[in-house]
Scaffold this motif. Structure first.
Motif, short mmCIF file in Angstrom:
data_model
loop_
_atom_site.label_atom_id
_atom_site.label_comp_id
_atom_site.label_asym_id
_atom_site.label_seq_id
_atom_site.Cartn_x
_atom_site.Cartn_y
_atom_site.Cartn_z
N TRP A 118 9.58 3.29 -4.99
CA TRP A 118 10.22 4.37 -4.23
C TRP A 118 11.38 5.00 -5.00
N SER A 119 11.11 5.34 -6.25
CA SER A 119 12.09 6.02 -7.11
C SER A 119 13.35 5.19 -7.33
N LEU A 120 13.19 3.90 -7.54
CA LEU A 120 14.35 3.06 -7.87
C LEU A 120 14.98 3.53 -9.17
N ASN A 121 14.13 3.93 -10.15
CA ASN A 121 14.60 4.50 -11.42
C ASN A 121 15.70 3.67 -12.06
N LEU A 122 15.36 2.47 -12.43
CA LEU A 122 16.33 1.55 -13.02
C LEU A 122 16.23 1.56 -14.54
N HIS A 123 17.31 1.73 -15.21
CA HIS A 123 17.48 1.70 -16.66
C HIS A 123 16.78 2.85 -17.38
N SER A 124 15.44 2.88 -17.41
CA SER A 124 14.73 3.96 -18.11
C SER A 124 13.29 4.03 -17.60
N LEU A 148 0.83 -1.21 0.00
CA LEU A 148 0.00 0.00 0.00
C LEU A 148 0.86 1.26 0.00
N LEU A 149 1.89 1.28 0.83
CA LEU A 149 2.78 2.45 0.89
C LEU A 149 3.51 2.65 -0.44
N GLU A 150 3.88 1.54 -1.10
CA GLU A 150 4.53 1.67 -2.40
C GLU A 150 3.56 2.25 -3.42
N SER A 151 2.30 1.83 -3.36
CA SER A 151 1.29 2.35 -4.29
C SER A 151 1.00 3.83 -4.05
N LEU A 152 1.06 4.26 -2.79
CA LEU A 152 0.79 5.66 -2.48
C LEU A 152 1.95 6.57 -2.88
N ASN A 153 3.13 5.98 -3.09
CA ASN A 153 4.28 6.76 -3.53
C ASN A 153 4.10 7.11 -5.01
#
Length: 198
Positions: A30-36, A20-25
């Motif tokens: 949580w801004s892993l921002n991997l590759h593209s 749930l917390l991940e979905s609310l982000n």
């Protein structure tokens, strides 16, 4: 014996609250921002599947471990509140996840339309197209994509423009130039000096 009910309680709580917390982000994982951004967007259905499995695990423990939960929370009122909250959250959130998994199967997202990237010398421009269809107004969001360690990235937001069916963009002397493909005289420029990668 006292540790087992506590482990079950913590497991149920984590299986419900972490997804749930991940979905609310706002950002994925949580801004892993991997590759593209396109790659992260394509991961979304799989992440939803993992979240659904966690919710099912929580429901299984809620149904099958009533005795352990009563041993940990002997107060009838508190026990009922915990179960009511957990069942309610699991049911509602589980339905949302099922819908989120099934919806892209019927409406295949066009990732080439939503996400565009172009590299100009040492600058990568990323464009995210937000198009809700008939539900609202569409926009293009322009950012400079900066590389980070471990194949991650960071987006430095430049600006957004109104939606264009066809458009081209270029970078010349620290200026982003956006040209409407249907109206070539409609040119928008942004200074991107401050948005460039450190």
């Amino acid at each position: 014996m006292k540790q087992r009910p506590l482990v079950i309680f913590i497991t149920i709580t984590l299986c419900l609250m972490v997804p749930l917390l991940e979905s609310l982000n706002v950002s994925i994982l949580w801004s892993l921002n991997l590759h593209s951004p396109a790659f992260m967007d394509q991961l979304t259905p799989y992440i939803r599947g993992i979240k659904l499995v966690l919710v099912i695990v929580a429901l299984y423990l809620l149904n099958g471990k009533q005795r352990e939960l009563r041993a940990l929370i002997p107060n009838v009122v508190l026990n009922s509140i915990f179960k009511f909250f957990s069942y309610g959250l699991a049911s509602c959130y589980g339905l949302v996840l099922v819908f989120g998994i099934l919806f892209p199967i019927y409406v295949q997202p066009n990732y080439d339309y939503i996400h565009r990237e172009k590299q100009f010398n040492n600058i990568t421009i990323y464009v995210y197209t937000f198009d809700p269809g008939a539900l609202g107004k569409a926009y293009h969001y322009f950012s400079v994509k900066c590389p980070l360690a471990f194949n991650r990235y960071k987006l430095n937001y430049i600006a957004h423009t109104n939606w264009m069916k066809d458009f081209e963009f270029n970078v010349k002397e620290n200026t982003l130039i956006i040209t409407d493909g249907r109206e070539p005289y409609n040119v928008t420029t942004f200074d991107i000096t401050e948005q460039q990668c450190d």
